[in-house]
Design a protein around this motif. Structure first.
Motif, mmCIF file in Angstrom:
data_model
loop_
_atom_site.group_PDB
_atom_site.id
_atom_site.type_symbol
_atom_site.label_atom_id
_atom_site.label_comp_id
_atom_site.label_asym_id
_atom_site.label_seq_id
_atom_site.Cartn_x
_atom_site.Cartn_y
_atom_site.Cartn_z
ATOM 1 N N LEU A 38 -1.144 49.642 -22.241
ATOM 2 C CA LEU A 38 -1.915 48.650 -21.682
ATOM 3 C C LEU A 38 -1.818 48.107 -21.975
ATOM 4 O O LEU A 38 -2.409 47.713 -23.468
ATOM 5 N N ASN A 39 -1.128 46.770 -21.719
ATOM 6 C CA ASN A 39 -1.614 45.295 -22.777
ATOM 7 C C ASN A 39 -2.581 44.463 -21.961
ATOM 8 O O ASN A 39 -2.314 43.927 -20.599
ATOM 9 N N LEU A 40 -3.520 43.995 -22.515
ATOM 10 C CA LEU A 40 -4.639 43.326 -21.860
ATOM 11 C C LEU A 40 -4.730 42.158 -22.162
ATOM 12 O O LEU A 40 -4.649 41.547 -23.646
ATOM 13 N N ASP A 41 -4.578 41.177 -21.550
ATOM 14 C CA ASP A 41 -4.768 40.054 -21.798
ATOM 15 C C ASP A 41 -5.943 39.191 -21.824
ATOM 16 O O ASP A 41 -7.351 39.490 -20.323
ATOM 17 N N LEU A 42 -6.692 39.168 -23.081
ATOM 18 C CA LEU A 42 -8.290 38.466 -23.220
ATOM 19 C C LEU A 42 -8.112 37.158 -23.656
ATOM 20 O O LEU A 42 -8.060 36.476 -24.020
ATOM 21 N N ARG A 43 -8.354 36.517 -22.243
ATOM 22 C CA ARG A 43 -8.224 34.837 -21.935
ATOM 23 C C ARG A 43 -7.146 34.033 -23.313
ATOM 24 O O ARG A 43 -7.541 33.789 -23.959
ATOM 25 N N GLY A 44 -6.263 35.296 -22.696
ATOM 26 C CA GLY A 44 -5.203 33.985 -23.296
ATOM 27 C C GLY A 44 -4.620 34.643 -24.532
ATOM 28 O O GLY A 44 -3.449 34.677 -24.475
ATOM 29 N N ARG A 45 -4.986 35.923 -25.176
ATOM 30 C CA ARG A 45 -4.283 36.643 -26.998
ATOM 31 C C ARG A 45 -4.125 38.130 -26.168
ATOM 32 O O ARG A 45 -5.369 39.369 -25.335
ATOM 33 N N ILE A 46 -2.699 38.438 -26.156
ATOM 34 C CA ILE A 46 -2.507 40.125 -25.441
ATOM 35 C C ILE A 46 -2.965 40.732 -26.491
ATOM 36 O O ILE A 46 -2.632 40.809 -27.965
ATOM 37 N N PHE A 47 -3.800 41.919 -26.477
ATOM 38 C CA PHE A 47 -3.941 42.929 -26.947
ATOM 39 C C PHE A 47 -3.097 44.455 -26.404
ATOM 40 O O PHE A 47 -3.764 44.783 -25.660
ATOM 41 N N PRO A 48 -1.453 44.790 -27.616
ATOM 42 C CA PRO A 48 -1.580 46.302 -27.112
ATOM 43 C C PRO A 48 -2.370 47.099 -27.001
ATOM 44 O O PRO A 48 -2.640 47.629 -28.420
ATOM 45 N N VAL A 49 -2.806 48.264 -26.253
ATOM 46 C CA VAL A 49 -3.515 48.888 -26.589
ATOM 47 C C VAL A 49 -3.316 50.742 -26.168
ATOM 48 O O VAL A 49 -2.426 51.081 -25.048
ATOM 49 N N GLU A 50 -3.060 51.697 -26.566
ATOM 50 C CA GLU A 50 -3.033 53.009 -26.606
ATOM 51 C C GLU A 50 -3.805 52.853 -25.280
ATOM 52 O O GLU A 50 -4.897 53.407 -26.110
ATOM 53 N N LEU A 56 -11.511 56.398 -26.067
ATOM 54 C CA LEU A 56 -12.712 56.349 -27.276
ATOM 55 C C LEU A 56 -13.394 55.398 -27.644
ATOM 56 O O LEU A 56 -14.188 55.587 -28.246
ATOM 57 N N LEU A 57 -13.123 54.276 -26.920
ATOM 58 C CA LEU A 57 -14.304 53.075 -27.220
ATOM 59 C C LEU A 57 -15.102 53.784 -25.758
ATOM 60 O O LEU A 57 -15.389 54.359 -24.990
ATOM 61 N N PRO A 58 -16.826 53.056 -26.341
ATOM 62 C CA PRO A 58 -17.640 53.207 -25.702
ATOM 63 C C PRO A 58 -17.771 52.411 -24.600
ATOM 64 O O PRO A 58 -16.988 51.972 -23.572
ATOM 65 N N GLU A 59 -18.307 53.536 -23.166
ATOM 66 C CA GLU A 59 -18.145 53.709 -21.723
ATOM 67 C C GLU A 59 -18.798 52.041 -21.345
ATOM 68 O O GLU A 59 -18.611 51.319 -20.614
ATOM 69 N N SER A 60 -20.474 51.574 -22.156
ATOM 70 C CA SER A 60 -20.581 50.149 -22.210
ATOM 71 C C SER A 60 -19.597 49.046 -22.591
ATOM 72 O O SER A 60 -19.234 48.064 -21.593
ATOM 73 N N ASP A 83 3.953 48.363 -19.336
ATOM 74 C CA ASP A 83 4.216 47.358 -20.134
ATOM 75 C C ASP A 83 3.943 46.333 -18.929
ATOM 76 O O ASP A 83 3.586 44.822 -19.570
ATOM 77 N N GLY A 84 2.675 46.876 -18.135
ATOM 78 C CA GLY A 84 1.875 46.156 -17.174
ATOM 79 C C GLY A 84 0.734 45.124 -17.966
ATOM 80 O O GLY A 84 0.180 45.326 -19.160
ATOM 81 N N VAL A 85 0.750 43.742 -17.889
ATOM 82 C CA VAL A 85 -0.909 43.545 -17.953
ATOM 83 C C VAL A 85 -1.245 42.929 -17.452
ATOM 84 O O VAL A 85 -2.241 43.013 -16.119
ATOM 85 N N PHE A 86 -2.934 43.631 -17.861
ATOM 86 C CA PHE A 86 -4.232 43.072 -17.183
ATOM 87 C C PHE A 86 -4.753 42.436 -17.723
ATOM 88 O O PHE A 86 -5.473 42.233 -18.793
ATOM 89 N N THR A 87 -5.132 41.678 -17.133
ATOM 90 C CA THR A 87 -6.401 40.121 -17.311
ATOM 91 C C THR A 87 -7.040 40.592 -17.504
ATOM 92 O O THR A 87 -7.970 41.582 -16.601
ATOM 93 N N VAL A 88 -8.091 40.283 -17.983
ATOM 94 C CA VAL A 88 -9.930 40.944 -18.623
ATOM 95 C C VAL A 88 -10.416 39.179 -19.496
ATOM 96 O O VAL A 88 -10.238 38.636 -20.708
ATOM 97 N N ASP A 89 -11.626 39.630 -18.334
ATOM 98 C CA ASP A 89 -12.736 38.301 -19.107
ATOM 99 C C ASP A 89 -13.905 39.055 -19.803
ATOM 100 O O ASP A 89 -14.601 39.896 -19.556
ATOM 101 N N PHE A 90 -13.015 38.754 -21.187
ATOM 102 C CA PHE A 90 -13.815 39.789 -22.230
ATOM 103 C C PHE A 90 -13.098 38.495 -23.706
ATOM 104 O O PHE A 90 -12.852 38.358 -23.414
ATOM 105 N N ASN A 91 -14.383 38.646 -25.037
ATOM 106 C CA ASN A 91 -14.560 37.594 -25.857
ATOM 107 C C ASN A 91 -12.906 39.032 -26.775
ATOM 108 O O ASN A 91 -13.201 39.638 -26.957
ATOM 109 N N SER A 92 -11.861 38.107 -26.737
ATOM 110 C CA SER A 92 -10.953 38.461 -27.972
ATOM 111 C C SER A 92 -11.240 39.034 -28.995
ATOM 112 O O SER A 92 -10.742 40.396 -30.325
ATOM 113 N N GLU A 93 -12.201 38.110 -30.027
ATOM 114 C CA GLU A 93 -12.607 38.536 -31.270
ATOM 115 C C GLU A 93 -13.901 39.474 -31.224
ATOM 116 O O GLU A 93 -13.781 40.257 -32.177
#
Length: 328
Positions: A38-50, A56-60, A83-93
């Motif tokens: 998945l390609n996550l668009d976190l407030r304008g910054r793209i993260f390709p993530v398997e 494996l990330l925490p459920e919270s 290669d779909g892009v998912f827009t996510v409102d989450f701090n990229s850092e």
């Protein structure tokens, strides 16, 4: 496993046990046609993530990333790649901080091409019929890397004095001075990075022994009393500060050559007392629990947008902690 103590300040709050429709719980895949990346668009910054990494990330954290749920299966008409892009409102850092910690923890535990890691060594711990802690079939802490996940969401409200430059207009909207004061108050709070200071202040004020027990338990399990948040930042559109701390769980497994290990130790051994403490944290595996409390503090902020002098402002903060254990 024993029932959680109802007086515990974390377990006394109803844990997050349900997930949104379309959200895939870690390790559970019911559709063969799943996106592998998945390609996550976190407030304008793209993260390709398997997908495997994401699950494996925490459920919270997943609920913070996808509060409305996430559909991982490909639509019937899907013909393209993953290669779909998912827009996510989450701090990229913050997300980068989590991914980096996860990668380092996995490498240390499972090894790399040049290092076997702790997992390989722990397979040599001899099982004992009288000690279930040594049985890899009963104790997941022998075969998984455990990480304590502690989040804080701090919503703050600055208290102004009558007649001050910072005020609201006739329509109840904040003027420039009030908006600047709120930003300055948030930055001042965000600069206070020690994890346990606010909760310890509440313990001292209320003499709350359950909260003191929580601090003691976390500090026995991997945190230090003077630890700081690994990530801490103001949200851009809200009077909210998001913080995250990650630490490897102290399981009591002593490896040869590790600090404090006997010089003649040739194979890993288990400190049963520390392992018992660590297993209490399994209560929070896939069951994030929350604690909320109010806290009043004073911070120093500029008197106005044009002043070089500071003034003290009273700030009320609503702090929400989320505690979770992850096994990777």
């Amino acid at each position: 496993m024993s029932t959680a103590d109802p007086s515990n300040p974390i377990t006394s709050v109803n844990p997050i046990t349900s997930v949104s429709p379309g959200y895939a719980a870690p390790g559970i895949y019911t559709n063969q046609a799943l996106l592998t990346r998945l390609n996550l668009d976190l407030r304008g910054r793209i993260f390709p993530v398997e997908r495997e990494t994401l699950m494996l990330l925490p459920e919270s954290v997943l609920l913070g990333l996808f509060p409305q749920g996430l559909i991982l299966s490909k639509p019937a008409s899907w013909e393209g790649g993953d290669d779909g892009v998912f827009t996510v409102d989450f701090n990229s850092e913050c997300f980068e901080f989590i991914l980096d910690f996860w990668a380092d923890a996995q490498a240390a535990f499972y090894g790399t091409p040049t290092s076997p890691g702790l997992f390989h060594a722990q397979q040599s711990i001899p099982p004992s019929p009288t000690d279930p802690n040594s049985d890899i079939n009963q104790n997941p802490l022998l075969t998984k890397q455990a990480i304590i996940v502690l989040r804080e969401e701090l919503e703050y409200f600055s208290i102004t004095t009558p007649g001050a430059l910072a005020r609201v207009d006739d329509q109840g909207l904040a003027n420039d001075e009030l908006r600047a004061l709120k930003r300055a108050a948030g930055e001042a709070l965000a600069s206070k990075r020690q994890i346990f200071t606010a909760l310890q202040r509440n313990v001292n004020k209320e003499n709350n022994q359950a909260e003191q027990h929580l601090i003691d338990m976390l500090c026995m399990s991997g945190f230090n009393r003077d630890d700081e948040w690994g990530f801490r930042a103001c949200e851009p559109t809200r009077n909210l500060i998001s913080s995250m701390a990650l630490v490897l769980l102290k399981t009591g497994i002593v490896h040869p050559g590790s600090p404090g290990a006997p010089a003649d130790l040739s194979a890993p051994i288990i400190d049963d007392r520390q392992m018992g403490t660590a297993q209490k944290l399994l209560l929070f595996w896939r069951k994030p629990a929350r604690k909320c409390w109010w806290d009043g503090v004073e911070v120093e902020v500029p008197k106005s947008t044009t002043s070089t002098e500071n003034m003290s402002v009273k700030v009320w903060a609503r702090r929400v902690w989320t505690l979770e254990l992850s096994l990777i």
